[in-house]
Enzyme design. Sequence first.
Site, mmCIF file in Angstrom:
data_model
loop_
_atom_site.group_PDB
_atom_site.id
_atom_site.type_symbol
_atom_site.label_atom_id
_atom_site.label_comp_id
_atom_site.label_asym_id
_atom_site.label_seq_id
_atom_site.Cartn_x
_atom_site.Cartn_y
_atom_site.Cartn_z
ATOM 1 N N THR A 95 -2.344 -5.862 -4.822
ATOM 2 C CA THR A 95 -1.079 -5.601 -4.131
ATOM 3 C C THR A 95 -0.591 -6.923 -3.559
ATOM 4 O OG1 THR A 95 -1.794 -3.356 -3.566
ATOM 5 C CG2 THR A 95 0.079 -4.244 -2.361
ATOM 6 N N LYS A 170 4.380 0.522 -5.094
ATOM 7 C CA LYS A 170 3.131 0.536 -4.325
ATOM 8 C C LYS A 170 3.387 0.192 -2.864
ATOM 9 C CE LYS A 170 -1.162 0.271 -3.031
ATOM 10 N NZ LYS A 170 -2.137 -0.695 -3.549
ATOM 11 N N LYS A 240 -0.859 -6.937 5.836
ATOM 12 C CA LYS A 240 -0.361 -7.693 4.682
ATOM 13 C C LYS A 240 0.657 -6.865 3.902
ATOM 14 C CE LYS A 240 -2.486 -7.493 0.921
ATOM 15 N NZ LYS A 240 -2.458 -6.735 -0.357
#
Length: 302
Positions: A95, A170, A240
């Site tokens: 990711t 995502k 993050k």
Amino acid sequence: MKLGWVGLGVMGGRAAKRLIDAGHDVAGYNRTASKAKWLVDAGLALESTPREVAERSEIVFSMVTNSASLESVLNGPDGVFAGLQPGAILVDLSTVSPLVSTRLAGQAEALGLRMIEAPVSGSHITLEAGELSIMTAGDEATCREVEPVLLDIGRKVTYMGDHGQALLMKIAINLQLLVQYTAYVEGLLLAEKGGIPRETAVEAMFNSVIASPLIKYRGPNVLPGMLPHPAWFDMQMMQKDMLLALELGRELNVPLPTTSATNELLTAARGIGLGDEDFSAVFYVLGQLAGLPGPGPERRES
């Protein structure tokens, strides 16, 4: 097939194990080699560099922490790009920033390689159960070619479109993990400070309209002794992803007020020493702000 896997952490290692169990010949690389010993015992051929993994593989999978880590394992004389043969495929499950991933895919194409993205939705528990959901993006023919192997890892593969779209999806999913969980925590704290035992409030919520799969799965983590350790998805990794979401929000002119507010709770968590805890420990962050008496996070081995 001869497959390679770069990044054998909590998720990557378990995904590689599923490929080994499915009968594939799997080589792997991990920055800390000792953490991959259990995979070597299961049949993994452990290599010293990402390049060595790529040199012996038809398809290489990568699953690393962030954009900088991805660039590090792909580029340079010991990187994946240096070892792949023309026409070989790189499948990145990390990711990371869609912009960085798209740029790296263009770099791969210039080298005569094929790169697609395939971020996953789920945890190591859903992965081990074969219930992981995978999203792919990039050249559709390449995505379809890799799909049978991805189905050895998870139960569902969805093609999202051009490179960057799977990562966009995502990130759009992941921002909701913390937003939804924070609302759950706020309700629990309101009930508990009003005199309702925490266990009773959790049970009531599990039997109410707000009992989403996320709440049923992570909801018990607020109970004494139930915070998973090691973390399923720690505060730093969660932040993050929240920062990636906020960056995309600015780029696409989409206001993300709840994402912005809940992201600050992650900064607070790090400030009070909870950065390595599972993000469900946001309960204890808000609990401190609410003056909730009692001990801090009580962990269980996960």
